[in-house]
Write a protein that holds these residues in place. Structure first.
Motif, PDB file in Angstrom:
ATOM      1  N   GLY A 278      18.381  52.736  30.525  1.00 61.40           N
ATOM      2  CA  GLY A 278      17.918  51.482  29.953  1.00 61.40           C
ATOM      3  C   GLY A 278      18.901  50.338  30.113  1.00 61.40           C
ATOM      4  O   GLY A 278      19.941  50.321  29.446  1.00 61.40           O
ATOM      5  N   LEU A 279      18.566  49.383  30.998  1.00 63.41           N
ATOM      6  CA  LEU A 279      19.324  48.154  31.151  1.00 63.41           C
ATOM      7  C   LEU A 279      18.551  47.040  30.466  1.00 63.41           C
ATOM      8  O   LEU A 279      17.386  46.790  30.796  1.00 63.41           O
ATOM      9  N   PRO A 280      19.152  46.354  29.486  1.00 54.07           N
ATOM     10  CA  PRO A 280      18.432  45.253  28.841  1.00 54.07           C
ATOM     11  C   PRO A 280      18.176  44.125  29.837  1.00 54.07           C
ATOM     12  O   PRO A 280      18.773  44.089  30.915  1.00 54.07           O
ATOM     13  N   PRO A 281      17.277  43.191  29.497  1.00 54.61           N
ATOM     14  CA  PRO A 281      17.140  42.008  30.349  1.00 54.61           C
ATOM     15  C   PRO A 281      18.530  41.388  30.552  1.00 54.61           C
ATOM     16  O   PRO A 281      19.247  41.152  29.576  1.00 54.61           O
ATOM     17  N   THR A 282      18.893  41.142  31.789  1.00 52.86           N
ATOM     18  CA  THR A 282      20.274  40.752  32.102  1.00 52.86           C
ATOM     19  C   THR A 282      20.298  39.719  33.219  1.00 52.86           C
ATOM     20  O   THR A 282      19.544  39.811  34.187  1.00 52.86           O
ATOM     21  N   GLY A 283      21.175  38.734  33.076  1.00 53.70           N
ATOM     22  CA  GLY A 283      21.456  37.808  34.158  1.00 53.70           C
ATOM     23  C   GLY A 283      22.810  38.140  34.756  1.00 53.70           C
ATOM     24  O   GLY A 283      23.737  38.518  34.048  1.00 53.70           O
ATOM     25  N   GLY A 284      22.918  38.018  36.074  1.00 48.94           N
ATOM     26  CA  GLY A 284      24.183  38.306  36.740  1.00 48.94           C
ATOM     27  C   GLY A 284      24.455  37.320  37.854  1.00 48.94           C
ATOM     28  O   GLY A 284      23.524  36.745  38.434  1.00 48.94           O
ATOM     29  N   ILE A 285      25.744  37.115  38.157  1.00 50.69           N
ATOM     30  CA  ILE A 285      26.128  36.148  39.177  1.00 50.69           C
ATOM     31  C   ILE A 285      27.410  36.583  39.856  1.00 50.69           C
ATOM     32  O   ILE A 285      28.267  37.230  39.246  1.00 50.69           O
ATOM     33  N   GLY A 286      27.524  36.234  41.131  1.00 51.62           N
ATOM     34  CA  GLY A 286      28.766  36.408  41.867  1.00 51.62           C
ATOM     35  C   GLY A 286      29.141  35.084  42.512  1.00 51.62           C
ATOM     36  O   GLY A 286      28.290  34.401  43.095  1.00 51.62           O
ATOM     37  N   ILE A 287      30.411  34.700  42.395  1.00 54.05           N
ATOM     38  CA  ILE A 287      30.913  33.456  42.982  1.00 54.05           C
ATOM     39  C   ILE A 287      32.058  33.782  43.932  1.00 54.05           C
ATOM     40  O   ILE A 287      32.968  34.540  43.572  1.00 54.05           O
ATOM     41  N   GLY A 288      32.012  33.214  45.130  1.00 52.81           N
ATOM     42  CA  GLY A 288      33.092  33.394  46.086  1.00 52.81           C
ATOM     43  C   GLY A 288      34.254  32.476  45.743  1.00 52.81           C
ATOM     44  O   GLY A 288      34.161  31.255  45.898  1.00 52.81           O
ATOM     45  N   ILE A 289      35.336  33.056  45.254  1.00 52.71           N
ATOM     46  CA  ILE A 289      36.481  32.262  44.802  1.00 52.71           C
ATOM     47  C   ILE A 289      37.127  31.513  45.970  1.00 52.71           C
ATOM     48  O   ILE A 289      37.484  30.335  45.855  1.00 52.71           O
ATOM     49  N   ASP A 290      37.267  32.175  47.109  1.00 55.31           N
ATOM     50  CA  ASP A 290      38.033  31.578  48.203  1.00 55.31           C
ATOM     51  C   ASP A 290      37.346  30.341  48.779  1.00 55.31           C
ATOM     52  O   ASP A 290      37.998  29.328  49.057  1.00 55.31           O
ATOM     53  N   ARG A 291      36.041  30.400  48.973  1.00 53.68           N
ATOM     54  CA  ARG A 291      35.332  29.215  49.481  1.00 53.68           C
ATOM     55  C   ARG A 291      35.407  28.071  48.482  1.00 53.68           C
ATOM     56  O   ARG A 291      35.549  26.905  48.858  1.00 53.68           O
ATOM     57  N   LEU A 292      35.309  28.404  47.210  1.00 57.34           N
ATOM     58  CA  LEU A 292      35.430  27.369  46.190  1.00 57.34           C
ATOM     59  C   LEU A 292      36.825  26.751  46.225  1.00 57.34           C
ATOM     60  O   LEU A 292      36.988  25.529  46.084  1.00 57.34           O
ATOM     61  N   MET A 293      37.847  27.575  46.449  1.00 54.78           N
ATOM     62  CA  MET A 293      39.213  27.051  46.531  1.00 54.78           C
ATOM     63  C   MET A 293      39.399  26.179  47.777  1.00 54.78           C
ATOM     64  O   MET A 293      40.171  25.210  47.754  1.00 54.78           O
ATOM     65  N   MET A 294      38.719  26.503  48.867  1.00 57.29           N
ATOM     66  CA  MET A 294      38.762  25.639  50.048  1.00 57.29           C
ATOM     67  C   MET A 294      38.298  24.234  49.685  1.00 57.29           C
ATOM     68  O   MET A 294      38.908  23.240  50.089  1.00 57.29           O
ATOM     69  N   LEU A 295      37.227  24.156  48.911  1.00 52.33           N
ATOM     70  CA  LEU A 295      36.697  22.858  48.504  1.00 52.33           C
ATOM     71  C   LEU A 295      37.682  22.109  47.603  1.00 52.33           C
ATOM     72  O   LEU A 295      37.928  20.921  47.785  1.00 52.33           O
ATOM     73  N   LEU A 296      38.251  22.818  46.626  1.00 57.57           N
ATOM     74  CA  LEU A 296      39.118  22.161  45.649  1.00 57.57           C
ATOM     75  C   LEU A 296      40.450  21.728  46.257  1.00 57.57           C
ATOM     76  O   LEU A 296      41.101  20.815  45.741  1.00 57.57           O
ATOM     77  N   THR A 297      40.873  22.398  47.338  1.00 60.62           N
ATOM     78  CA  THR A 297      42.164  22.059  47.953  1.00 60.62           C
ATOM     79  C   THR A 297      41.999  21.311  49.266  1.00 60.62           C
ATOM     80  O   THR A 297      42.989  21.054  49.955  1.00 60.62           O
ATOM     81  N   ASP A 298      40.756  20.968  49.631  1.00 65.38           N
ATOM     82  CA  ASP A 298      40.488  20.256  50.881  1.00 65.38           C
ATOM     83  C   ASP A 298      41.064  21.011  52.074  1.00 65.38           C
ATOM     84  O   ASP A 298      41.713  20.444  52.958  1.00 65.38           O
ATOM     85  N   SER A 299      40.834  22.330  52.086  1.00 70.43           N
ATOM     86  CA  SER A 299      41.369  23.191  53.145  1.00 70.43           C
ATOM     87  C   SER A 299      40.290  23.493  54.176  1.00 70.43           C
ATOM     88  O   SER A 299      39.167  23.867  53.826  1.00 70.43           O
ATOM     89  N   ALA A 300      40.638  23.373  55.452  1.00 66.66           N
ATOM     90  CA  ALA A 300      39.660  23.562  56.522  1.00 66.66           C
ATOM     91  C   ALA A 300      39.386  25.029  56.810  1.00 66.66           C
ATOM     92  O   ALA A 300      38.354  25.368  57.381  1.00 66.66           O
ATOM     93  N   SER A 301      40.298  25.927  56.428  1.00 73.17           N
ATOM     94  CA  SER A 301      40.146  27.345  56.738  1.00 73.17           C
ATOM     95  C   SER A 301      40.388  28.184  55.497  1.00 73.17           C
ATOM     96  O   SER A 301      41.217  27.844  54.644  1.00 73.17           O
ATOM     97  N   ILE A 302      39.677  29.301  55.412  1.00 78.71           N
ATOM     98  CA  ILE A 302      39.875  30.220  54.289  1.00 78.71           C
ATOM     99  C   ILE A 302      41.298  30.759  54.284  1.00 78.71           C
ATOM    100  O   ILE A 302      41.855  31.091  53.239  1.00 78.71           O
ATOM    101  N   ARG A 303      41.943  30.792  55.467  1.00 76.60           N
ATOM    102  CA  ARG A 303      43.313  31.283  55.535  1.00 76.60           C
ATOM    103  C   ARG A 303      44.280  30.383  54.779  1.00 76.60           C
ATOM    104  O   ARG A 303      45.348  30.825  54.355  1.00 76.60           O
TER     105      ARG A 303
END
Length: 489
Positions: A453-478
């Motif tokens: 029995g799993l109750p009604p549930t919401g779930g999410i996954g967020i890619g940290i590295d791509r988000l960090m690319m945006l926040l640091t204005d980085s052209a590559s995930i490296r």
């Protein structure tokens, strides 16, 4: 060639200096600790209160200027740089003679008083200088700087020393992740750890890394997602759980892809995908505010506004908007396949209408999504773990969040019907038998958990590295991974 010879000679001389120090009983590598009382930026920002105060700092010599019986050392610590003024009569002639042999890159401790030079530069007037570690290499800036991008990734420890903007990017990353944790912790989520090694690679459509456990004599997989274990915990009564951790996918490498990467997944009992949408836009905005002080960021010349609320549009609606094709009016798989062929979409064996809709979205629509956008209601064929929409069972209550054309998050109202879940796993197994290496495997224990029995549930996954690319204005995930995967030399 002459430069190589010069560099080789410099390295030889550095080793000779170390040997002389060791013969004098001044081996820096035998020193175990040094008491730092202050750091560079704190001293500069609080000069009025600290003028004349005795301090002890430690760091790396980044510049050295010797003028007779006085020397200036630029010391770099964790906060930045500060100048140390060293006079022979202050530390003694013998100590001064040793100090002038120190090299850029050496790590020293300096004890002295805070003052300002005639030029108005906050400095430390040294009473004592001790060598804490001898650098036997030459920092790249002495040899035209560390410009080779691949070498920067391979020698990140040097990159962090000589390129301050690199260190800044990782400090931004740390601030953002702290804000992420705080957002969830403040809402009574429990941070957990789940297995990295498993006998099944489930929770996503991806190729896993395979390894072998010698004692059990079985193949095992590095995890491609944390989803299924986290949902087991919700079954067990942990209503709100999250995990920040590494995932591993044996796929291509590109400016947006690294074989190992960081994600967060969280699951919330008695919530749905709409709740996940609200939490997603809120937490990303809070991460930006914590790291940058704004939700309006500049990425590679583009202005992006992360301020909630974000745009919401279904996958079929955006396909209609971009390509003027209304798949709600397409009734059969055959009709959808014919439309795909007309528009140059490659049709693979076993594809159904839902696969075609998703292919149209990926081919024509993703590239239009610059500002934050939630794409909702994915076809059930490409969403094996999401709950069906009650009004239209061909689609699911799922969304993906896109920013700058990139998917940064995937979420849904979790499928908790064990009978439906088994049928979808069985359909995935047919796709695997037909040659789809990324189809989801059958996971009988997860089915068993749903039967408990799993109750009604919401779930999410967020890619940290791509988000960090945006926040640091980085052209590559490296640029946002301290040690990205590199091909061996």
């Amino acid at each position: 060639m002459s430069e190589e010879l010069n560099l080789s000679e410099v390295l030889r001389v550095r080793r000779e200096k170390l040997k002389k120090l060791q013969e004098m009983g001044r081996d820096p590598f035998k020193i175990e600790k040094y008491d730092q009382t202050h750091f560079s930026q704190d001293i500069k920002e609080n000069f009025d209160a600290m003028e004349g105060q005795e301090v002890s700092i430690a760091g790396r010599i980044m510049a050295k200027r010797t003028m007779g019986k006085a020397a200036f050392l630029d010391i770099q610590d964790k906060q930045g740089r500060i100048q140390s003024y060293v006079r022979q009569d202050a530390i003694g002639e013998e100590e001064y003679d040793i100090l002038v042999t120190y090299d850029i890159g050496d790590i020293v401790g300096v004890k002295g008083t805070v003052f300002k030079t005639k030029q108005g530069e906050t400095s430390i007037k040294a009473a004592n200088v001790v060598l804490l570690s001898k650098s036997l290499q030459v920092l790249p800036e002495k040899w035209h700087g560390l410009k080779d991008q691949e070498l920067r990734y391979r020698q990140r420890y040097v990159d962090l020393i000589v390129n301050p903007e690199v260190k800044k990017a990782f400090l931004i990353r740390t601030k953002a992740i702290k804000a992420l944790r705080k957002y969830l912790d403040d809402r009574d989520f429990l941070e957990v750890e789940t297995p990295i090694l498993s006998t099944l690679a489930g929770g996503a459509a991806a190729k896993p890394f395979i390894t072998h456990h010698n004692t059990l004599d079985i193949d095992m997989y590095l995890r491609i997602a944390t989803e299924l274990h986290l949902k087991r915990l919700v079954v067990g009564g942990f209503d709100r759980v999250y995990e920040i951790g590494r995932l591993f996918r044996n796929e291509g490498m590109s400016p947006k892809h690294n074989p190992e990467f960081t994600t967060i997944e969280w699951y919330e009992a008695y919530a749905d995908y709409e709740v996940m949408m609200k939490e997603c836009e809120e937490v990303v905005a809070e991460m930006a505010m914590a790291a940058l002080g704004t939700t309006k960021i500049a990425y590679q010349g583009k202005e992006i506004d992360l301020t909630p609320p974000w745009r919401r549009i279904s996958m079929t609606d955006i396909v209609k908007e971009v390509k003027d094709i209304d798949f709600t009016q397409v009734k059969t798989d055959e009709e959808a396949i014919a439309i795909a062929k007309q528009h140059g979409i490659e049709v693979e064996k076993g594809m159904k209408k839902g696969h075609i809709i998703n292919a149209f979205f990926e081919e024509f629509c993703e590239k239009t999504l610059i500002q934050p956008t939630f794409i909702t209601h994915h076809p059930v064929e490409v969403s094996p773990l999401a709950k069906r929409n009650q009004d239209n069972p061909e689609i699911t209550n799922r969304f993906e969040a896109f920013v700058n054309t990139w998917e940064i998050a995937n979420a849904f109202s979790e499928l908790n019907d064990p009978i439906d879940q088994r049928e979808r796993f069985e359909e995935q197994m047919k796709q695997k038998e037909a040659g789809d290496d990324e189809a989801h495997p059958m996971d009988d224990d997860f089915i068993n958990a749903l039967e408990v029995g799993l109750p009604p549930t919401g779930g999410i996954g967020i890619g940290i590295d791509r988000l960090m690319m945006l926040l640091t204005d980085s052209a590559s995930i490296r640029d946002v991974l301290l040690f990205p995967t590199m091909k061996p030399l």
